[in-house]
Design a protein around this motif. Structure first.
Motif, PDB file in Angstrom:
ATOM      1  N   GLY A 166      -9.992   3.960   9.812  1.00 37.23           N
ATOM      2  CA  GLY A 166     -11.392   4.127   9.460  1.00 37.23           C
ATOM      3  C   GLY A 166     -11.962   5.434   9.957  1.00 37.23           C
ATOM      4  O   GLY A 166     -12.785   6.060   9.274  1.00 37.23           O
ATOM      5  N   VAL A 167     -11.519   5.862  11.133  1.00 36.30           N
ATOM      6  CA  VAL A 167     -12.006   7.120  11.710  1.00 36.30           C
ATOM      7  C   VAL A 167     -11.613   8.307  10.823  1.00 36.30           C
ATOM      8  O   VAL A 167     -12.426   9.188  10.567  1.00 36.30           O
ATOM      9  CB  VAL A 167     -11.471   7.316  13.144  1.00 36.30           C
ATOM     10  N   ILE A 168     -10.377   8.316  10.344  1.00 33.60           N
ATOM     11  CA  ILE A 168      -9.930   9.450   9.527  1.00 33.60           C
ATOM     12  C   ILE A 168     -10.215   9.259   8.039  1.00 33.60           C
ATOM     13  O   ILE A 168     -10.078  10.199   7.255  1.00 33.60           O
ATOM     14  CB  ILE A 168      -8.443   9.794   9.757  1.00 33.60           C
ATOM     15  N   GLY A 169     -10.588   8.046   7.630  1.00 33.28           N
ATOM     16  CA  GLY A 169     -10.932   7.801   6.232  1.00 33.28           C
ATOM     17  C   GLY A 169      -9.773   7.402   5.338  1.00 33.28           C
ATOM     18  O   GLY A 169      -9.860   7.542   4.123  1.00 33.28           O
ATOM     19  N   LEU A 170      -8.697   6.878   5.921  1.00 39.62           N
ATOM     20  CA  LEU A 170      -7.538   6.463   5.137  1.00 39.62           C
ATOM     21  C   LEU A 170      -7.831   5.122   4.464  1.00 39.62           C
ATOM     22  O   LEU A 170      -8.274   4.177   5.112  1.00 39.62           O
ATOM     23  CB  LEU A 170      -6.308   6.333   6.036  1.00 39.62           C
ATOM     24  N   LYS A 171      -7.592   5.056   3.158  1.00 40.89           N
ATOM     25  CA  LYS A 171      -7.838   3.847   2.368  1.00 40.89           C
ATOM     26  C   LYS A 171      -6.566   3.453   1.626  1.00 40.89           C
ATOM     27  O   LYS A 171      -5.891   4.300   1.039  1.00 40.89           O
ATOM     28  CB  LYS A 171      -8.934   4.088   1.324  1.00 40.89           C
ATOM     29  N   TYR A 172      -6.273   2.159   1.627  1.00 42.73           N
ATOM     30  CA  TYR A 172      -5.136   1.633   0.872  1.00 42.73           C
ATOM     31  C   TYR A 172      -5.616   1.297  -0.529  1.00 42.73           C
ATOM     32  O   TYR A 172      -6.690   0.724  -0.707  1.00 42.73           O
ATOM     33  CB  TYR A 172      -4.518   0.438   1.606  1.00 42.73           C
ATOM     34  N   VAL A 173      -4.833   1.698  -1.534  1.00 45.15           N
ATOM     35  CA  VAL A 173      -5.295   1.589  -2.917  1.00 45.15           C
ATOM     36  C   VAL A 173      -4.386   0.755  -3.809  1.00 45.15           C
ATOM     37  O   VAL A 173      -4.780   0.432  -4.931  1.00 45.15           O
ATOM     38  CB  VAL A 173      -5.517   2.991  -3.539  1.00 45.15           C
ATOM     39  N   GLY A 174      -3.205   0.412  -3.361  1.00 49.99           N
ATOM     40  CA  GLY A 174      -2.314  -0.391  -4.197  1.00 49.99           C
ATOM     41  C   GLY A 174      -0.954  -0.552  -3.566  1.00 49.99           C
ATOM     42  O   GLY A 174      -0.663   0.024  -2.518  1.00 49.99           O
ATOM     43  N   GLY A 175      -0.142  -1.357  -4.219  1.00 50.50           N
ATOM     44  CA  GLY A 175       1.214  -1.514  -3.745  1.00 50.50           C
ATOM     45  C   GLY A 175       1.767  -2.906  -3.968  1.00 50.50           C
ATOM     46  O   GLY A 175       1.180  -3.744  -4.657  1.00 50.50           O
ATOM     47  N   THR A 176       2.927  -3.117  -3.353  1.00 48.91           N
ATOM     48  CA  THR A 176       3.651  -4.387  -3.373  1.00 48.91           C
ATOM     49  C   THR A 176       4.226  -4.567  -1.969  1.00 48.91           C
ATOM     50  O   THR A 176       3.911  -3.781  -1.075  1.00 48.91           O
ATOM     51  CB  THR A 176       4.812  -4.342  -4.396  1.00 48.91           C
ATOM     52  N   THR A 177       5.081  -5.564  -1.775  1.00 49.60           N
ATOM     53  CA  THR A 177       5.769  -5.675  -0.482  1.00 49.60           C
ATOM     54  C   THR A 177       6.844  -4.594  -0.332  1.00 49.60           C
ATOM     55  O   THR A 177       7.368  -4.403   0.757  1.00 49.60           O
ATOM     56  CB  THR A 177       6.422  -7.061  -0.305  1.00 49.60           C
ATOM     57  N   ASP A 178       7.151  -3.881  -1.418  1.00 54.86           N
ATOM     58  CA  ASP A 178       8.161  -2.824  -1.396  1.00 54.86           C
ATOM     59  C   ASP A 178       7.581  -1.422  -1.449  1.00 54.86           C
ATOM     60  O   ASP A 178       8.324  -0.439  -1.462  1.00 54.86           O
ATOM     61  CB  ASP A 178       9.110  -2.976  -2.588  1.00 54.86           C
ATOM     62  N   MET A 237      14.941  -7.361  -9.430  1.00 53.79           N
ATOM     63  CA  MET A 237      13.692  -8.091  -9.393  1.00 53.79           C
ATOM     64  C   MET A 237      12.623  -7.204  -8.759  1.00 53.79           C
ATOM     65  O   MET A 237      12.812  -6.672  -7.675  1.00 53.79           O
ATOM     66  CB  MET A 237      13.901  -9.367  -8.574  1.00 53.79           C
ATOM     67  N   SER A 238      11.509  -7.039  -9.414  1.00 52.52           N
ATOM     68  CA  SER A 238      10.453  -6.201  -8.862  1.00 52.52           C
ATOM     69  C   SER A 238       9.474  -7.053  -8.059  1.00 52.52           C
ATOM     70  O   SER A 238       9.260  -8.230  -8.341  1.00 52.52           O
ATOM     71  CB  SER A 238       9.728  -5.447  -9.974  1.00 52.52           C
ATOM     72  N   ALA A 239       8.883  -6.433  -7.069  1.00 53.90           N
ATOM     73  CA  ALA A 239       7.922  -7.118  -6.214  1.00 53.90           C
ATOM     74  C   ALA A 239       6.592  -7.255  -6.946  1.00 53.90           C
ATOM     75  O   ALA A 239       6.221  -6.413  -7.757  1.00 53.90           O
ATOM     76  CB  ALA A 239       7.744  -6.342  -4.920  1.00 53.90           C
ATOM     77  N   GLU A 240       5.883  -8.316  -6.642  1.00 53.54           N
ATOM     78  CA  GLU A 240       4.566  -8.552  -7.234  1.00 53.54           C
ATOM     79  C   GLU A 240       3.552  -7.562  -6.674  1.00 53.54           C
ATOM     80  O   GLU A 240       3.546  -7.295  -5.467  1.00 53.54           O
ATOM     81  CB  GLU A 240       4.104  -9.978  -6.933  1.00 53.54           C
ATOM     82  N   PRO A 241       2.649  -7.069  -7.517  1.00 52.49           N
ATOM     83  CA  PRO A 241       1.595  -6.178  -7.016  1.00 52.49           C
ATOM     84  C   PRO A 241       0.685  -6.913  -6.034  1.00 52.49           C
ATOM     85  O   PRO A 241       0.451  -8.112  -6.166  1.00 52.49           O
ATOM     86  CB  PRO A 241       0.827  -5.781  -8.274  1.00 52.49           C
ATOM     87  N   LEU A 242       0.184  -6.165  -5.057  1.00 50.67           N
ATOM     88  CA  LEU A 242      -0.812  -6.730  -4.147  1.00 50.67           C
ATOM     89  C   LEU A 242      -2.101  -6.962  -4.920  1.00 50.67           C
ATOM     90  O   LEU A 242      -2.488  -6.126  -5.737  1.00 50.67           O
ATOM     91  CB  LEU A 242      -1.075  -5.780  -2.987  1.00 50.67           C
ATOM     92  N   SER A 243      -2.746  -8.059  -4.659  1.00 51.99           N
ATOM     93  CA  SER A 243      -4.013  -8.350  -5.333  1.00 51.99           C
ATOM     94  C   SER A 243      -5.101  -7.435  -4.782  1.00 51.99           C
ATOM     95  O   SER A 243      -4.985  -6.881  -3.685  1.00 51.99           O
ATOM     96  CB  SER A 243      -4.409  -9.810  -5.105  1.00 51.99           C
ATOM     97  N   SER A 244      -6.165  -7.296  -5.536  1.00 53.65           N
ATOM     98  CA  SER A 244      -7.289  -6.490  -5.053  1.00 53.65           C
ATOM     99  C   SER A 244      -7.867  -7.101  -3.781  1.00 53.65           C
ATOM    100  O   SER A 244      -8.325  -6.375  -2.898  1.00 53.65           O
ATOM    101  CB  SER A 244      -8.347  -6.331  -6.133  1.00 53.65           C
TER     102      SER A 244
END
Length: 146
Positions: free
Chosen positions: A24-36, A1-8
């Motif tokens: 925020g200081v270093i500029g790290l941004k999350y761009v996608g994923g699931t709970t896995d 069973m695959s995990a559901e994608p995270l919503s935007s």
């Protein structure tokens, strides 16, 4: 069973909360994923370089710590916090510019602890750093650090 994608909306919320602190200081941004799996990106800029002109090793450690911690908290789904208790990061290839991508994936997720591996790659898909973080799960609304 695959995990559901995270919503935007979920990704936006992760960035809004994380962006208030060190991410925020270093500029790290999350761009996608699931709970896995959690994916992040960062643009290399002069403030992230050590005197020799390459990305500072601490930046890689910070990316590994942040990606694993945010992924661990996301997996807990509002039941509490996950805090890093060990970070072991290897630096494999020097980077001077461009963007980097990070992917956090679980090795173990249990009641009291989690273990995540994070792989950081450059724009050519080459692994530049790899680390793992052990997280302690803290349930409820207990204030951290007390």
């Amino acid at each position: 069973m695959s995990a559901e994608p995270l919503s935007s909306e979920s990704i936006d919320q992760l960035n809004e909360i994380s962006g208030r602190g060190f991410d925020g200081v270093i500029g790290l941004k999350y761009v996608g994923g699931t709970t896995d799996r959690l994916e992040a990106e960062i643009e290399v800029n002069p403030s992230l370089l050590q005197p020799g002109g390459i990305v500072h090793g601490g930046v890689y450690c910070a990316i590994v710590e942040s990606a694993a911690s945010v992924a661990g908290v996301n997996w807990l789904a509002g039941k509490g916090h996950a805090v890093g208790v060990n970070n072991n990061t290897d630096f494999l290839r020097a980077t001077r510019s461009g963007s980097l991508s990070a992917v956090a994936e679980p090795i173990h997720r249990g009641k009291s602890q989690q273990l995540w591996v994070v792989t950081i790659t450059d724009v050519d898909g080459r692994t530049v750093a790899r680390g793992q973080v052990r997280l302690q799960n803290i349930y409820g609304d207990k204030e951290l650090g007390k």
